[in-house]
Scaffold this motif. Structure first.
Motif, PDB file in Angstrom:
ATOM      1  N   THR A  17       0.826  -1.205   0.000  1.00 31.95           N
ATOM      2  CA  THR A  17       0.000   0.000   0.000  1.00 31.95           C
ATOM      3  C   THR A  17       0.862   1.257   0.000  1.00 31.95           C
ATOM      4  N   PRO A  18       0.471   2.287  -0.763  1.00 31.16           N
ATOM      5  CA  PRO A  18       1.248   3.535  -0.782  1.00 31.16           C
ATOM      6  C   PRO A  18       0.876   4.473   0.360  1.00 31.16           C
ATOM      7  N   SER A  19       0.743   3.920   1.555  1.00 28.93           N
ATOM      8  CA  SER A  19       0.366   4.714   2.731  1.00 28.93           C
ATOM      9  C   SER A  19       0.959   4.104   3.979  1.00 28.93           C
ATOM     10  N   GLY A  20       1.813   4.866   4.657  1.00 26.72           N
ATOM     11  CA  GLY A  20       2.395   4.383   5.895  1.00 26.72           C
ATOM     12  C   GLY A  20       1.369   4.208   6.995  1.00 26.72           C
TER      13      GLY A  20
ATOM     14  N   GLY B 285       4.183   5.984   9.517  1.00 29.37           N
ATOM     15  CA  GLY B 285       5.231   5.292   8.782  1.00 29.37           C
ATOM     16  C   GLY B 285       6.537   5.286   9.543  1.00 29.37           C
ATOM     17  N   LEU B 286       6.896   6.429  10.115  1.00 26.68           N
ATOM     18  CA  LEU B 286       8.166   6.554  10.831  1.00 26.68           C
ATOM     19  C   LEU B 286       8.171   5.779  12.136  1.00 26.68           C
ATOM     20  N   ARG B 287       7.146   5.967  12.943  1.00 28.44           N
ATOM     21  CA  ARG B 287       7.178   5.450  14.312  1.00 28.44           C
ATOM     22  C   ARG B 287       6.674   4.017  14.454  1.00 28.44           C
TER      23      ARG B 287
ATOM     24  N   SER C 243      12.097   5.214   7.138  1.00 30.79           N
ATOM     25  CA  SER C 243      12.905   6.422   7.085  1.00 30.79           C
ATOM     26  C   SER C 243      14.032   6.253   6.061  1.00 30.79           C
ATOM     27  N   ARG C 244      14.811   5.187   6.248  1.00 31.69           N
ATOM     28  CA  ARG C 244      15.926   4.945   5.326  1.00 31.69           C
ATOM     29  C   ARG C 244      15.431   4.515   3.943  1.00 31.69           C
TER      30      ARG C 244
ATOM     31  N   ASP D 106      10.690  15.070  11.217  1.00 34.23           N
ATOM     32  CA  ASP D 106      10.012  13.985  11.921  1.00 34.23           C
ATOM     33  C   ASP D 106       8.907  14.494  12.851  1.00 34.23           C
ATOM     34  N   GLN D 107       8.554  15.765  12.745  1.00 29.98           N
ATOM     35  CA  GLN D 107       7.467  16.326  13.546  1.00 29.98           C
ATOM     36  C   GLN D 107       6.138  16.172  12.808  1.00 29.98           C
ATOM     37  N   CYS D 108       5.099  15.869  13.561  1.00 35.48           N
ATOM     38  CA  CYS D 108       3.764  15.687  12.989  1.00 35.48           C
ATOM     39  C   CYS D 108       3.279  16.981  12.346  1.00 35.48           C
TER      40      CYS D 108
END
Length: 243
Positions: free
Chosen positions: A76-79, A143-145, A150-151, A172-174
């Motif tokens: 899916t193209p959504s984290g 996605g990040l948390r 990220s990489r 990385d801030q919301c």
């Protein structure tokens, strides 16, 4: 044996940003992935889950289990939607007869860049921008948390010709959206968006790249209302050479 790969397009991309869905599909197929699109797919249940309606969410999630049963991978193209299935379905079904099914589906669900880099070992999709451009990345929260993404986007974007990545302050801030959060906590959401826009406008990047259409929509709405020329684009659009 050829793997069966299902494409989960998500609600917001299906209804509002179909070009993103087509771009991600184009990139996957260019890498030789034969993707199936189960037409019975609907929502993953995230809006109801975030609102505290777990029983209602479970009904939607059970349909998801039925539709995507038997696939080796779900991309899916959504984290945030990937996180809902991968991270929260095990919690949602922990005391449910379909727990094992949910665990299997969760383990086979991947965000778009995660699947390319971690599963296919692809970091260069062979694309070039039409002219040199600096860009920066906004790391979307889920996605990040929750998916640890990220990489992967950075590895892919570092190989896009004519693209130079710069560092966005507060990357990385919301951005303050979060669906229901923006409605119930409008003032806080707006303050977070203002911080994000300040960092974007102060950056030399021509555009910002994100992996969630919801973040893109929220930030672009704010930028547009404030007459900023900066815009956020989805990473699938960049990797498909549509920027």
């Amino acid at each position: 044996m050829t793997k069966r790969v299902a494409y989960f397009v998500t609600c917001i991309i299906d209804a509002v940003f179909p070009d993103i869905g087509e771009a991600a599909l184009e990139v996957l197929e260019k890498q030789g992935v034969s993707v199936e699109f189960p037409e019975a797919q609907t929502c993953c249940g995230q809006p109801a889950f975030n609102s505290g309606f777990q029983d209602e969410t479970r009904k939607v999630a059970e349909h998801f289990l039925d539709v995507f049963k038997g696939y080796d991978a779900i991309v899916t193209p959504s984290g945030s939607c990937a996180a809902m299935v991968h991270y929260y379905y095990p919690e949602l079904f922990k005391d449910h007869p379909r727990r094992d099914e949910a665990m299997q589906i969760a383990s086979r669900t991947f965000e778009f860049t995660q699947y390319l880099v971690d599963e296919l070992s692809v970091t260069d999709v062979g694309v070039s921008l039409s002219k040199p451009a600096p860009a920066a990345i906004h790391d979307a929260c889920h996605g990040l948390r929750e998916m640890h993404i990220s990489r992967q986007p950075r590895a892919l974007l570092s190989n896009v010709k004519n693209l130079t990545l710069t560092e966005l302050a507060g990357h990385d801030q919301c951005c303050g959206f979060g669906g229901l959060f923006a409605i119930k906590m409008g003032e806080i959401s707006s303050a977070m968006l203002n911080d994000k826009m300040m960092n974007i406008n102060a950056n030399d990047a021509d555009f910002i790249i994100a992996g969630d259409a919801s973040c893109m929509m929220h930030i672009n709405g704010g930028l547009s209302r404030n007459q900023s020329t900066k815009r956020v684009v989805h990473i699938a659009e960049v990797l498909a050479g549509r920027i």
